[in-house]
Write a protein that holds these residues in place. Structure first.
Motif, PDB file in Angstrom:
ATOM      1  N   UNK A  56      -5.742  -3.526  -0.120  1.00  0.00           N
ATOM      2  CA  UNK A  56      -6.767  -4.508   0.209  1.00  0.00           C
ATOM      3  C   UNK A  56      -7.195  -5.220  -1.072  1.00  0.00           C
ATOM      4  N   UNK A  57      -7.368  -6.519  -0.968  1.00  0.00           N
ATOM      5  CA  UNK A  57      -7.865  -7.256  -2.115  1.00  0.00           C
ATOM      6  C   UNK A  57      -9.330  -6.894  -2.341  1.00  0.00           C
ATOM      7  N   UNK A  58      -9.696  -6.759  -3.599  1.00  0.00           N
ATOM      8  CA  UNK A  58     -11.047  -6.339  -3.949  1.00  0.00           C
ATOM      9  C   UNK A  58     -12.112  -7.264  -3.370  1.00  0.00           C
ATOM     10  N   UNK A 113       0.787  -1.224   0.000  1.00  0.00           N
ATOM     11  CA  UNK A 113       0.000   0.000   0.000  1.00  0.00           C
ATOM     12  C   UNK A 113       0.820   1.275   0.000  1.00  0.00           C
ATOM     13  N   UNK A 114       2.103   1.184  -0.311  1.00  0.00           N
ATOM     14  CA  UNK A 114       3.014   2.335  -0.242  1.00  0.00           C
ATOM     15  C   UNK A 114       2.637   3.415  -1.255  1.00  0.00           C
ATOM     16  N   UNK A 121     -15.489  -1.618   4.969  1.00  0.00           N
ATOM     17  CA  UNK A 121     -15.192  -0.872   6.193  1.00  0.00           C
ATOM     18  C   UNK A 121     -14.309   0.322   5.878  1.00  0.00           C
ATOM     19  N   UNK A 122     -13.275   0.099   5.096  1.00  0.00           N
ATOM     20  CA  UNK A 122     -12.364   1.192   4.757  1.00  0.00           C
ATOM     21  C   UNK A 122     -13.105   2.314   4.035  1.00  0.00           C
ATOM     22  N   UNK A 123     -13.945   1.948   3.079  1.00  0.00           N
ATOM     23  CA  UNK A 123     -14.713   2.955   2.347  1.00  0.00           C
ATOM     24  C   UNK A 123     -15.667   3.703   3.278  1.00  0.00           C
ATOM     25  N   UNK A 124     -16.281   2.989   4.200  1.00  0.00           N
ATOM     26  CA  UNK A 124     -17.192   3.604   5.160  1.00  0.00           C
ATOM     27  C   UNK A 124     -16.468   4.641   6.028  1.00  0.00           C
ATOM     28  N   UNK A 125     -15.184   4.408   6.282  1.00  0.00           N
ATOM     29  CA  UNK A 125     -14.400   5.318   7.110  1.00  0.00           C
ATOM     30  C   UNK A 125     -13.674   6.381   6.288  1.00  0.00           C
ATOM     31  N   UNK A 126     -13.999   6.460   4.997  1.00  0.00           N
ATOM     32  CA  UNK A 126     -13.481   7.548   4.179  1.00  0.00           C
ATOM     33  C   UNK A 126     -12.302   7.223   3.291  1.00  0.00           C
ATOM     34  N   UNK A 127     -11.838   5.994   3.299  1.00  0.00           N
ATOM     35  CA  UNK A 127     -10.743   5.621   2.402  1.00  0.00           C
ATOM     36  C   UNK A 127     -11.255   5.634   0.969  1.00  0.00           C
ATOM     37  N   UNK A 128     -10.415   6.122   0.068  1.00  0.00           N
ATOM     38  CA  UNK A 128     -10.760   6.155  -1.345  1.00  0.00           C
ATOM     39  C   UNK A 128      -9.691   5.423  -2.145  1.00  0.00           C
ATOM     40  N   UNK A 129     -10.113   4.843  -3.250  1.00  0.00           N
ATOM     41  CA  UNK A 129      -9.189   4.115  -4.121  1.00  0.00           C
ATOM     42  C   UNK A 129      -8.302   5.124  -4.836  1.00  0.00           C
ATOM     43  N   UNK A 130      -6.985   4.939  -4.717  1.00  0.00           N
ATOM     44  CA  UNK A 130      -6.049   5.825  -5.402  1.00  0.00           C
ATOM     45  C   UNK A 130      -5.277   5.102  -6.505  1.00  0.00           C
ATOM     46  N   UNK A 131      -5.200   3.776  -6.422  1.00  0.00           N
ATOM     47  CA  UNK A 131      -4.569   2.944  -7.453  1.00  0.00           C
ATOM     48  C   UNK A 131      -5.255   1.588  -7.406  1.00  0.00           C
ATOM     49  N   UNK A 132      -5.162   0.866  -8.516  1.00  0.00           N
ATOM     50  CA  UNK A 132      -5.696  -0.490  -8.496  1.00  0.00           C
ATOM     51  C   UNK A 132      -5.020  -1.350  -9.541  1.00  0.00           C
ATOM     52  N   UNK A 133      -5.093  -2.649  -9.296  1.00  0.00           N
ATOM     53  CA  UNK A 133      -4.700  -3.621 -10.308  1.00  0.00           C
ATOM     54  C   UNK A 133      -5.822  -4.655 -10.381  1.00  0.00           C
ATOM     55  N   UNK A 134      -5.603  -5.746 -11.029  1.00  0.00           N
ATOM     56  CA  UNK A 134      -6.678  -6.713 -11.240  1.00  0.00           C
ATOM     57  C   UNK A 134      -7.257  -7.253  -9.929  1.00  0.00           C
ATOM     58  N   UNK A 135      -6.421  -7.406  -8.891  1.00  0.00           N
ATOM     59  CA  UNK A 135      -6.886  -8.046  -7.668  1.00  0.00           C
ATOM     60  C   UNK A 135      -7.035  -7.131  -6.466  1.00  0.00           C
ATOM     61  N   UNK A 143      -6.863  -3.025  -4.431  1.00  0.00           N
ATOM     62  CA  UNK A 143      -6.922  -1.577  -4.417  1.00  0.00           C
ATOM     63  C   UNK A 143      -5.871  -1.044  -3.456  1.00  0.00           C
ATOM     64  N   UNK A 144      -5.260   0.067  -3.820  1.00  0.00           N
ATOM     65  CA  UNK A 144      -4.494   0.872  -2.884  1.00  0.00           C
ATOM     66  C   UNK A 144      -5.449   1.981  -2.490  1.00  0.00           C
TER      67      UNK A 144
END
Length: 165
Positions: free
Chosen positions: A126-128, A80-81, A135-149, A151-152
């Protein structure tokens, strides 16, 4: 069930390896990997020499005197760096204690601690397919990068909005 959220004591740092193993997402119907997987370099960055970095924060969830969950951060080159100013987060709750709000309490408390320490954001991977992504989305985390499996994800830590956490 009464849950206490507190700082992880230095003498408890070795238990981070147990939580690291527990944090590995295993899709339903898939066998857990061998425990030795936590000794791989890409996983050791989460626990090796914990407590020596400026962003090494760890909270424990305790029930009846035993640790049942842990959330911790550090600036590391992990999955997640984002950059050298953004701590990466790891969190795990033992399976028999999941679904009881413990992870939410751990995460909210850790986000406040990071805000108060002056960090502007925190990230994670986190794996999709992982139910924790909700939970992360509920607490305000947003997707900043992604690959097939996976999300960062990152959340902005704004001291003016502390009460919303």
């Amino acid at each position: 069930m009464e849950v206490t959220i507190r700082e992880l004591r230095k003498d408890e740092y070795p238990q981070l390896t147990d939580f690291l193993y527990e944090a590995i997402f295993v899709p339903p119907g898939t066998p857990k990997p061998e425990r030795e997987v936590i000794h791989e370099p890409e996983l050791q960055v989460y626990v090796e020499n914990f407590g020596t970095g400026i962003a090494d924060f760890a909270l424990a969830a305790e029930v009846e005197g035993g640790l049942v969950g842990c959330a911790w951060t550090r600036i590391m080159n992990d999955y997640g760096h984002l950059d050298e100013q953004t701590p990466s987060l790891a969190i795990a709750v033992f399976e028999q204690y999941r679904g009881r709000g413990i992870g939410t309490k751990l995460l909210k408390t850790l986000l406040i601690q990071l805000q108060e320490s002056g960090y502007s954001q925190v990230s994670l991977s986190v794996q999709k397919a992982n139910y924790a992504a909700q939970l992360y989305q509920k607490l305000g985390f947003q997707i900043v990068k992604e690959n097939a499996e996976e999300w960062i994800m990152a959340v902005t830590l704004n001291p003016k909005k502390k009460e919303t956490l």
